[in-house]
Design an enzyme around this catalytic site. Structure first.
Site, short mmCIF file in Angstrom:
data_model
loop_
_atom_site.label_atom_id
_atom_site.label_comp_id
_atom_site.label_asym_id
_atom_site.label_seq_id
_atom_site.Cartn_x
_atom_site.Cartn_y
_atom_site.Cartn_z
N THR A 9 -12.27 -3.80 8.73
CA THR A 9 -12.56 -4.09 7.32
C THR A 9 -13.04 -5.53 7.21
O THR A 9 -12.66 -6.39 8.02
CB THR A 9 -11.32 -3.90 6.41
N ASN A 11 -12.65 -6.96 4.26
CA ASN A 11 -11.92 -7.36 3.06
C ASN A 11 -10.70 -8.21 3.43
O ASN A 11 -9.72 -7.71 3.96
CB ASN A 11 -11.52 -6.08 2.32
N GLY A 13 -8.50 -9.67 1.56
CA GLY A 13 -7.31 -9.32 0.79
C GLY A 13 -6.52 -8.24 1.50
O GLY A 13 -5.29 -8.33 1.67
N ASP A 71 -9.79 4.61 4.95
CA ASP A 71 -10.66 5.10 3.89
C ASP A 71 -9.74 5.54 2.77
O ASP A 71 -8.69 6.12 3.01
CB ASP A 71 -11.52 6.26 4.37
N SER A 72 -10.12 5.20 1.55
CA SER A 72 -9.22 5.51 0.45
C SER A 72 -9.99 5.87 -0.80
O SER A 72 -11.21 5.69 -0.88
CB SER A 72 -8.30 4.32 0.17
N TYR A 156 -9.75 1.06 -9.58
CA TYR A 156 -9.23 1.96 -10.61
C TYR A 156 -7.79 1.63 -11.04
O TYR A 156 -7.20 2.37 -11.82
CB TYR A 156 -9.29 3.42 -10.11
N ARG A 183 -1.93 2.79 0.65
CA ARG A 183 -2.35 2.04 1.84
C ARG A 183 -1.14 1.55 2.63
O ARG A 183 -1.09 1.67 3.85
CB ARG A 183 -3.24 0.86 1.43
P1 IMP Z 1 -12.42 1.92 0.51
O1 IMP Z 1 -11.40 2.71 1.23
O2 IMP Z 1 -12.27 0.45 0.72
O3 IMP Z 1 -13.81 2.44 0.73
O4 IMP Z 1 -12.10 2.12 -1.04
C1 IMP Z 1 -12.56 3.20 -1.77
C2 IMP Z 1 -12.48 2.98 -3.25
O5 IMP Z 1 -11.33 3.66 -3.74
C3 IMP Z 1 -12.32 1.57 -3.74
O6 IMP Z 1 -13.55 0.93 -3.86
C4 IMP Z 1 -11.68 1.79 -5.10
O7 IMP Z 1 -12.63 2.19 -6.02
C5 IMP Z 1 -10.78 2.98 -4.82
N1 IMP Z 1 -9.42 2.53 -4.47
C6 IMP Z 1 -8.83 2.64 -3.26
N2 IMP Z 1 -7.59 2.12 -3.27
C7 IMP Z 1 -7.41 1.63 -4.52
C8 IMP Z 1 -6.32 0.95 -5.15
O8 IMP Z 1 -5.28 0.64 -4.56
N3 IMP Z 1 -6.51 0.60 -6.45
C9 IMP Z 1 -7.65 0.89 -7.12
N4 IMP Z 1 -8.68 1.51 -6.59
C10 IMP Z 1 -8.57 1.90 -5.30
#
Ligand code: IMP
Length: 205
Positions: A9, A11, A13, A71-72, A156, A183
């Protein structure tokens, strides 16, 4: 002997929390940025598992290290699981979350409490240099609120209502969110899987 883990990642944070949770594995935890390698990985899977594995494998193949990737996303039951794996891309990658959140509230207009159920899902994949792959999933259940609440978190969070807390995930402290979040749960489950594997390998020696 594995002495480092790369978490795929960019990111920072996320990295702070990841380092804290994985600390007791006793290995160095590096971010993609720390490796100095630039990646542009297409997340074209249809499930969180597929996307996490795609990312972890790509970085493992480029570095030869043990790589974790996540992935989330948000699944809303009334919308048949939308935005799901498209959470980041929903209404366009560059669209603000104010607009995305407002849009989801509008799509649920008139929907009663009991049908507003939703969950955040996170899948962590581990790609080992010898080709083995593990995945771990964590979820947090909640509801889509009627308005945005709270200034913390991201994405969100302001519309994700936790009935048992009487607040949105954007109103939790970072510590509390990490304790309850999809997560945090997925990461702690993955840590246990890795520990089990390493113990088994120790015994075989
Ligand atoms: P990624 O796994 O970093 O690709 O995240 C996918 C997307 O899911 C993020 O950009 C948010 O829109 C949403 N998301 C994932 N986890 C959270 C959370 O803990 N809070 C709010 N939105 C989330």
């Amino acid at each position: 002997m594995i002495d480092k883990i790369i978490f795929a990642t960019g990111n920072e944070g996320k990295m702070k929390e990841i380092r804290l949770i994985l600390e007791d594995l006793g290995v160095e935890i590096l971010s993609l940025k720390d490796t100095g390698i630039a990646f542009d990985i297409e997340e074209n899977g249809e499930t969180f598992e597929e996307n996490a594995v795609i990312k972890a494998k790509a970085v493992m193949q480029a570095t030869g290290a043990l790589v974790l990737a996540d992935d989330s996303g948000l699944e809303i039951d009334y919308l048949h699981g939308e935005p799901g794996v498209y959470s980041a891309r929903y209404l366009g990658e560059d669209t603000s979350y104010r607009i995305k959140n407002q849009n989801l509230i509008e799509r649920l207009e008139g929907v009663p409490d009991e049908k507003r159920t939703a969950r955040f899902v996170c899948v962590i994949a581990a790609a080992f240099p010898d080709g083995r792959v593990l995945t771990a999933r964590g979820t947090i259940e909640g509801m889509i609120g009627y308005e945005e609440r709270g200034k913390g978190g991201f994405g969100y969070d302001p519309i994700f209502w936790l009935p048992e807390c009487g607040c949105s995930t954007a109103e939790l402290t970072m510590e509390k969110k990490n304790e309850l979040s999809h997560r945090g749960k997925a990461l702690r489950a993955m840590k246990e899987e890795i520990k089990k594997l390493w113990k088994l390998e120790e015994r075989k020696k």
